[in-house]
Design an enzyme around this catalytic site. Structure first.
Site, PDB file in Angstrom:
ATOM      1  N   ASP A  13       0.543  -1.151   0.355  1.00 31.67           N
ATOM      2  CA  ASP A  13      -0.026  -0.238  -0.329  1.00 31.67           C
ATOM      3  C   ASP A  13       0.998   1.477   0.322  1.00 31.67           C
ATOM      4  O   ASP A  13       0.779   2.278   0.583  1.00 31.67           O
ATOM      5  CB  ASP A  13      -0.995  -0.131   1.349  1.00 31.67           C
ATOM      6  N   LYS A  16       1.704   2.515  -5.260  1.00 33.42           N
ATOM      7  CA  LYS A  16       2.732   1.717  -6.343  1.00 33.42           C
ATOM      8  C   LYS A  16       1.800   1.896  -7.114  1.00 33.42           C
ATOM      9  O   LYS A  16       2.122   2.474  -8.605  1.00 33.42           O
ATOM     10  CB  LYS A  16       2.708  -0.292  -6.213  1.00 33.42           C
ATOM     11  N   GLY A  40      -5.531  -4.304  -3.370  1.00 34.87           N
ATOM     12  CA  GLY A  40      -5.540  -3.253  -3.894  1.00 34.87           C
ATOM     13  C   GLY A  40      -4.825  -1.916  -4.118  1.00 34.87           C
ATOM     14  O   GLY A  40      -3.992  -1.239  -3.776  1.00 34.87           O
ATOM     15  N   HIS A  41      -4.580  -1.303  -5.613  1.00 33.72           N
ATOM     16  CA  HIS A  41      -4.221  -0.312  -6.239  1.00 33.72           C
ATOM     17  C   HIS A  41      -5.327   0.891  -6.269  1.00 33.72           C
ATOM     18  O   HIS A  41      -6.026   0.308  -7.002  1.00 33.72           O
ATOM     19  CB  HIS A  41      -3.232  -0.411  -7.293  1.00 33.72           C
ATOM     20  N   GLN A 235       1.450  -5.841  -3.455  1.00 35.15           N
ATOM     21  CA  GLN A 235       2.274  -6.461  -1.987  1.00 35.15           C
ATOM     22  C   GLN A 235       3.733  -5.166  -1.551  1.00 35.15           C
ATOM     23  O   GLN A 235       3.633  -4.326  -2.509  1.00 35.15           O
ATOM     24  CB  GLN A 235       2.355  -7.686  -1.449  1.00 35.15           C
TER      25      GLN A 235
HETATM   26  P1  GDP Z   1      -1.132  -0.026  -3.808  1.00 34.73           P
HETATM   27  O1  GDP Z   1      -1.597  -0.732  -3.009  1.00 34.73           O
HETATM   28  O2  GDP Z   1       0.657   0.318  -3.181  1.00 34.73           O
HETATM   29  O3  GDP Z   1      -1.475   0.854  -4.566  1.00 34.73           O
HETATM   30  O4  GDP Z   1      -1.537   1.547  -2.327  1.00 34.73           O
HETATM   31  P2  GDP Z   1      -2.964   1.941  -2.626  1.00 34.73           P
HETATM   32  O5  GDP Z   1      -4.003   2.257  -3.074  1.00 34.73           O
HETATM   33  O6  GDP Z   1      -3.617   0.408  -1.686  1.00 34.73           O
HETATM   34  O7  GDP Z   1      -2.972   2.381  -1.328  1.00 34.73           O
HETATM   35  C1  GDP Z   1      -2.456   3.893  -0.931  1.00 34.73           C
HETATM   36  C2  GDP Z   1      -3.894   5.041  -0.700  1.00 34.73           C
HETATM   37  O8  GDP Z   1      -3.313   6.309  -0.688  1.00 34.73           O
HETATM   38  C3  GDP Z   1      -4.326   5.227  -1.972  1.00 34.73           C
HETATM   39  O9  GDP Z   1      -6.054   4.957  -1.225  1.00 34.73           O
HETATM   40  C4  GDP Z   1      -4.253   6.668  -2.638  1.00 34.73           C
HETATM   41  O10 GDP Z   1      -5.806   6.708  -3.891  1.00 34.73           O
HETATM   42  C5  GDP Z   1      -4.206   7.455  -1.808  1.00 34.73           C
HETATM   43  N1  GDP Z   1      -2.499   7.642  -1.937  1.00 34.73           N
HETATM   44  C6  GDP Z   1      -1.226   7.725  -3.159  1.00 34.73           C
HETATM   45  N2  GDP Z   1      -1.230   8.372  -2.604  1.00 34.73           N
HETATM   46  C7  GDP Z   1      -0.911  10.155  -1.866  1.00 34.73           C
HETATM   47  C8  GDP Z   1      -0.546  10.831  -1.540  1.00 34.73           C
HETATM   48  O11 GDP Z   1       0.230  10.984  -2.227  1.00 34.73           O
HETATM   49  N3  GDP Z   1      -1.366  11.571  -0.223  1.00 34.73           N
HETATM   50  C9  GDP Z   1      -1.919  10.320  -0.371  1.00 34.73           C
HETATM   51  N4  GDP Z   1      -3.130  11.501   1.239  1.00 34.73           N
HETATM   52  N5  GDP Z   1      -3.223  10.171  -0.294  1.00 34.73           N
HETATM   53  C10 GDP Z   1      -1.866   9.348  -1.282  1.00 34.73           C
HETATM   54  P1  IMO Z   2      -1.667  -4.075  -2.322  1.00 33.30           P
HETATM   55  O1  IMO Z   2      -0.733  -4.885  -3.892  1.00 33.30           O
HETATM   56  C1  IMO Z   2      -0.952  -4.383   2.060  1.00 33.30           C
HETATM   57  C2  IMO Z   2      -1.414  -8.571   3.954  1.00 33.30           C
HETATM   58  C3  IMO Z   2      -2.362  -9.500   4.203  1.00 33.30           C
HETATM   59  C4  IMO Z   2      -1.600 -10.444   5.041  1.00 33.30           C
HETATM   60  C5  IMO Z   2      -0.386 -11.135   4.922  1.00 33.30           C
HETATM   61  C6  IMO Z   2      -0.844 -11.890   3.697  1.00 33.30           C
HETATM   62  O2  IMO Z   2      -2.144  -3.388  -1.973  1.00 33.30           O
HETATM   63  O3  IMO Z   2      -0.234  -3.395  -1.616  1.00 33.30           O
HETATM   64  P2  IMO Z   2      -2.837 -12.689   1.587  1.00 33.30           P
HETATM   65  O4  IMO Z   2      -3.628 -12.389   1.947  1.00 33.30           O
HETATM   66  O5  IMO Z   2      -1.484 -12.790   1.000  1.00 33.30           O
HETATM   67  O6  IMO Z   2      -2.278 -14.606   2.346  1.00 33.30           O
HETATM   68  O7  IMO Z   2      -1.613 -11.696   3.255  1.00 33.30           O
HETATM   69  O8  IMO Z   2      -0.350  -9.953   3.717  1.00 33.30           O
HETATM   70  N1  IMO Z   2      -1.460  -8.288   2.484  1.00 33.30           N
HETATM   71  C7  IMO Z   2      -1.134  -7.161   2.156  1.00 33.30           C
HETATM   72  N2  IMO Z   2      -0.964  -5.759   2.703  1.00 33.30           N
HETATM   73  N3  IMO Z   2      -0.873  -4.546   0.558  1.00 33.30           N
HETATM   74  C8  IMO Z   2      -1.172  -5.604   0.050  1.00 33.30           C
HETATM   75  O9  IMO Z   2      -1.319  -5.438  -1.546  1.00 33.30           O
HETATM   76  C9  IMO Z   2      -0.948  -7.103   0.642  1.00 33.30           C
HETATM   77  N4  IMO Z   2      -1.191  -8.368  -0.163  1.00 33.30           N
HETATM   78  C10 IMO Z   2      -1.714  -9.055   0.956  1.00 33.30           C
HETATM   79  O10 IMO Z   2      -2.586  -7.954   4.545  1.00 33.30           O
HETATM   80  O11 IMO Z   2      -1.364  -9.883   6.084  1.00 33.30           O
HETATM   81 MG    MG Z   3      -2.987  -1.691  -2.024  1.00 32.22          MG
END
Ligand code: GDP
Ligand code: IMO
Ligand code: MG
Length: 435
Positions: A13, A16, A40-41, A235
């Site tokens: 998270d 990416k 979840g991206h 991840q």
């Molecule tokens: P990923 O899994 O690495 O793609 O990241 P996620 O999308 O799961 O989580 C990142 C969260 O932060 C999302 O809700 C984005 O919309 C939000 N986000 C991304 N960049 C920024 C930032 O610079 N500032 C803030 N406040 N939110 C951001």
């Molecule tokens: P993105 O791509 C954050 C964590 C789960 C758990 C562990 C194992 O959005 O960054 P799994 O279901 O993969 O066997 O769970 O890994 N986990 C993540 N945490 N971001 C993710 O993906 C994750 N994908 C798995 O919460 O701790």
């Molecule tokens: Mg994510």
């Protein structure tokens, strides 16, 4: 050689999705190479928020080919749902999406096992996303009970499902009995039968047929032509099954070490490695987290950063930036440049902490410990820097940032030994500072 990889340097998270979307414009192909719908991206553009799980974050650019390789595990229902949602939002998903026939398929028994097992990890639970990721990868490695996407199109598919369903049913019944979770298992399984799975997965296979392709040869041809390929990690490095905080990890190589094996491209093709990290740390699920702030500091970060899981909606655990952990991930991946994200979330703190070393049994170490036990007992040694009060979400130039924010970025770069080239100050594409 023109391969670029985007690797999460923490526990996932790191934003990416946002960074891949930003870099897509300069590439011909975007490749998701590991993980599944546990990811979840998020991409925010034009005032709209898109949530992606399996589909690469490059999908918003018409002329870019998006690929899911054989290293990914696919739940057909969830990718169909994703395609349907994106299509309804006006995003065209046709020939621009290819799914490898080698990708492994997630079946209901993988989700059932995930749920049963996750209640049982001795001590702290892994806290998986319960998307069947671990059991599916285990079947891949175990081979005998595995199914690839290409197997969905075989004449033998119904017979194979009958056979595997029977074996899985017996195994999981035994497992549930041993775990005293028979009731839970029966509830999960409900009316699902081999026949109902054949019926639903045959429908899924028909819907997905136009996307299924030999992505291995497609990518190898692209490498020969020196196409510009962006590899999107899922991840984070510290969730890597070999190099992360095992067993509190996911079941694939989510650090930089996993790109080439999962994508099926030669290591020397990779030229640029972007490491993505937040200006603080988060983690979802169980496992050690040395800089965790299970207090009002953590809560403040969670509130300001909206730190709730994209997939499971669980509150993310929050803490200070950990330069020891991130430096380890950087070295594993051979990171060239850093994207520092969610910096805006730190506005308003009087002081900010950065962990520069760990105290492990009275000894100071700048290296991430090799054993879980030592990661657990590691006490962070913090360096404090002054915070800033200004809202920085509207800043677009490095020079316009408050002096203390510039100092914070500079100090992180110094501790990590790599340049920060991108700073993200908000979720939108436009809320980005290129340095
Ligand atoms: P990923 O899994 O690495 O793609 O990241 P996620 O999308 O799961 O989580 C990142 C969260 O932060 C999302 O809700 C984005 O919309 C939000 N986000 C991304 N960049 C920024 C930032 O610079 N500032 C803030 N406040 N939110 C951001
Ligand atoms: P993105 O791509 C954050 C964590 C789960 C758990 C562990 C194992 O959005 O960054 P799994 O279901 O993969 O066997 O769970 O890994 N986990 C993540 N945490 N971001 C993710 O993906 C994750 N994908 C798995 O919460 O701790
Ligand atoms: Mg994510």
């Amino acid at each position: 050689m023109s391969g670029t990889a985007v690797i999460g340097l923490q526990w996932g998270d790191e934003a990416k999705g946002k960074i891949v979307d930003l870099l897509t414009e300069q590439n011909d192909i975007v490749v998701r190479y590991q993980g599944g719908a546990n990811a979840g991206h998020t991409v925010v553009t034009g005032g709209k928020t898109y949530k992606l799980s399996l589909i690469p974050s490059g999908i918003f650019y018409k002329n870019v080919q998006c690929i899911l390789t054989g290293g990914v595990v696919i739940n057909p229902a969830s990718i169909i749902d994703e395609i349907t949602r994106l299509t309804a939002d006006g995003i065209e998903i046709k020939k621009n999406l290819m799914i490898s026939g080698k990708a492994h398929v997630i079946f209901p028994w993988h989700e059932w096992e995930d749920a049963l097992m996750d209640n049982t990890t001795t001590g702290e639970s892994i806290g998986t996303t319960r998307r069947g990721i671990g059991p599916c990868y285990r079947d891949k490695m175990g081979r005998s009970l595995a199914m690839r996407v290409s197997d969905l199109y075989s004449d033998r598919f119904p017979a194979r499902i009958q056979q595997i369903f029977h074996i899985k049913h017996e195994m999981l019944q035994g497992l549930a009995a041993a775990l005293q979770q028979k009731k839970e298992f029966n509830e999960m399984q409900g009316e699902t039968s081999a026949e109902s799975i054949v019926e639903s997965y045959t429908k899924y296979a028909d819907i997905l047929r136009p996307y299924v392709a030999d992505t291995t040869n497609y990518l190898l041809d692209a490498v020969d032509k020196d196409a510009k390929i962006l590899f999107e990690g899922a991840q984070g490095s510290l969730l890597d099954v070999d190099h992360g905080t095992f067993p509190y990890v996911t079941s694939s190589n989510s650090s930089g070490t996993g790109v080439c094996s999962a994508a099926g491209v030669p290591p020397k093709f990779l030229k640029n490695i972007y490491g993505i990290c937040k200006a603080y740390s988060t983690r979802v699920g169980g496992g050690p987290f040395p800089t965790e702030q299970d207090n009002e500091i953590g809560q403040r970060i969670r509130d300001r950063g909206n730190e709730y899981g994209t997939v499971t909606k669980r509150p993310r655990r929050c803490g200070w930036f950990d330069a020891v952990a991130v430096r380890y991930s950087i070295r594993l991946a051979g990171v060239d440049a850093i994207a520092l994200t969610l910096l805006d979330v730190l506005s308003g703190f009087d002081v900010l902490n950065i962990c520069t070393a760990y105290n492990v049994y009275g000894r100071k170490s700048v290296n991430f410990p090799g054993s879980l036990e030592n990661i657990r007992i590691a006490e962070p040694i913090y360096e404090t820097s002054p915070g800033w009060k200004e809202d920085i979400s509207g800043v677009r130039k490095f020079d316009d940032l408050p002096a203390n924010a510039k100092y914070f970025i500079g100090r992180i770069s110094e501790l990590l030994g790599k340049p920060v080239k991108i700073v993200s100050v908000g979720p939108d594409r436009s809320q980005t500072i290129f340095i």
